[in-house]
Design a protein around this motif. Sequence first.
Motif, PDB file in Angstrom:
ATOM      1  N   TYR A 183       0.838  -1.211   0.000  1.00  0.00           N
ATOM      2  CA  TYR A 183       0.000   0.000   0.000  1.00  0.00           C
ATOM      3  C   TYR A 183       0.868   1.255   0.000  1.00  0.00           C
ATOM      4  O   TYR A 183       0.579   2.214  -0.713  1.00  0.00           O
ATOM      5  N   GLN A 184       1.945   1.241   0.809  1.00  0.00           N
ATOM      6  CA  GLN A 184       2.813   2.413   0.855  1.00  0.00           C
ATOM      7  C   GLN A 184       3.482   2.640  -0.490  1.00  0.00           C
ATOM      8  O   GLN A 184       3.654   3.785  -0.918  1.00  0.00           O
ATOM      9  N   ALA A 185       3.813   1.569  -1.195  1.00  0.00           N
ATOM     10  CA  ALA A 185       4.451   1.685  -2.509  1.00  0.00           C
ATOM     11  C   ALA A 185       3.501   2.288  -3.554  1.00  0.00           C
ATOM     12  O   ALA A 185       3.957   2.855  -4.547  1.00  0.00           O
ATOM     13  N   ARG A 186       2.189   2.219  -3.321  1.00  0.00           N
ATOM     14  CA  ARG A 186       1.185   2.727  -4.265  1.00  0.00           C
ATOM     15  C   ARG A 186       0.944   4.230  -4.151  1.00  0.00           C
ATOM     16  O   ARG A 186       0.274   4.802  -4.996  1.00  0.00           O
ATOM     17  N   THR A 187       1.393   4.842  -3.073  1.00  0.00           N
ATOM     18  CA  THR A 187       1.017   6.236  -2.835  1.00  0.00           C
ATOM     19  C   THR A 187       2.226   7.094  -2.488  1.00  0.00           C
ATOM     20  O   THR A 187       3.231   6.601  -1.968  1.00  0.00           O
ATOM     21  N   GLU A 188       2.099   8.376  -2.774  1.00  0.00           N
ATOM     22  CA  GLU A 188       3.148   9.343  -2.436  1.00  0.00           C
ATOM     23  C   GLU A 188       3.057   9.772  -0.971  1.00  0.00           C
ATOM     24  O   GLU A 188       4.051  10.178  -0.379  1.00  0.00           O
ATOM     25  N   ARG A 189       1.861   9.701  -0.390  1.00  0.00           N
ATOM     26  CA  ARG A 189       1.693  10.176   0.986  1.00  0.00           C
ATOM     27  C   ARG A 189       2.292   9.188   1.973  1.00  0.00           C
ATOM     28  O   ARG A 189       2.201   7.977   1.805  1.00  0.00           O
ATOM     29  N   PRO A 190       2.926   9.692   3.013  1.00  0.00           N
ATOM     30  CA  PRO A 190       3.366   8.784   4.073  1.00  0.00           C
ATOM     31  C   PRO A 190       2.126   8.242   4.786  1.00  0.00           C
ATOM     32  O   PRO A 190       1.275   9.012   5.227  1.00  0.00           O
ATOM     33  N   ILE A 191       2.004   6.939   4.861  1.00  0.00           N
ATOM     34  CA  ILE A 191       0.845   6.326   5.522  1.00  0.00           C
ATOM     35  C   ILE A 191       1.068   6.371   7.039  1.00  0.00           C
ATOM     36  O   ILE A 191       2.063   5.840   7.538  1.00  0.00           O
ATOM     37  N   PRO A 192       0.144   6.995   7.769  1.00  0.00           N
ATOM     38  CA  PRO A 192       0.306   7.120   9.225  1.00  0.00           C
ATOM     39  C   PRO A 192       0.041   5.822   9.975  1.00  0.00           C
ATOM     40  O   PRO A 192      -0.822   5.019   9.595  1.00  0.00           O
ATOM     41  N   VAL A 193       0.796   5.637  11.051  1.00  0.00           N
ATOM     42  CA  VAL A 193       0.488   4.633  12.057  1.00  0.00           C
ATOM     43  C   VAL A 193      -0.153   5.398  13.209  1.00  0.00           C
ATOM     44  O   VAL A 193       0.387   6.421  13.652  1.00  0.00           O
ATOM     45  N   VAL A 194      -1.294   4.914  13.666  1.00  0.00           N
ATOM     46  CA  VAL A 194      -2.022   5.587  14.741  1.00  0.00           C
ATOM     47  C   VAL A 194      -1.906   4.743  16.004  1.00  0.00           C
ATOM     48  O   VAL A 194      -2.121   3.526  15.980  1.00  0.00           O
ATOM     49  N   VAL A 195      -1.573   5.418  17.091  1.00  0.00           N
ATOM     50  CA  VAL A 195      -1.447   4.786  18.399  1.00  0.00           C
ATOM     51  C   VAL A 195      -2.711   5.118  19.192  1.00  0.00           C
ATOM     52  O   VAL A 195      -3.059   6.295  19.354  1.00  0.00           O
ATOM     53  N   LEU A 196      -3.379   4.088  19.665  1.00  0.00           N
ATOM     54  CA  LEU A 196      -4.605   4.241  20.478  1.00  0.00           C
ATOM     55  C   LEU A 196      -4.251   3.829  21.896  1.00  0.00           C
ATOM     56  O   LEU A 196      -3.948   2.663  22.164  1.00  0.00           O
TER      57      LEU A 196
END
Length: 144
Positions: A128-141
């Motif tokens: 998924y990260q390779a498909r997009t220019e945006r940095p994909i966020p990791v969210v901490v709950l």
Amino acid sequence: MPETPYSPPDLSLRGDEHVRAYRESRGERGYIWNGVPILLLTATGRRSGRPRTSALIFGRDGDDYLIVASKGGAPEHPEWYRNLTAHPEAEIQVRDRHIPVVARTAGEAEKPRLWSIMTEVWPNYDSYQARTERPIPVVVLTPP
């Protein structure tokens, strides 16, 4: 750049149907999806102010729950992530447990370690990260 392997998931249970099945069965149906654990995230809509629930893959880091705002590598963030950035207080359901949480986006220093935890759970995140220019966020709950 080497191609990132991708394994197509079984999409027979998704979206509102997944949320409904999970809730009705108290997590007996829908907790495990394509071999990975799922939680229900209920966040406040940033515009509507109404509760919005999403079924999401999760991992753990100590007492914290981790989710990834991938949207399958789409160019924009998922709505649930945008809602959490506006209203970080939320609730998760893990099987039959309802847990209040406060959300935050992982910082640059901790993200590689947390990303590694999540790609162990769901290797497709690298694809998924390779498909997009945006940095994909990791969210901490974080529970209280």
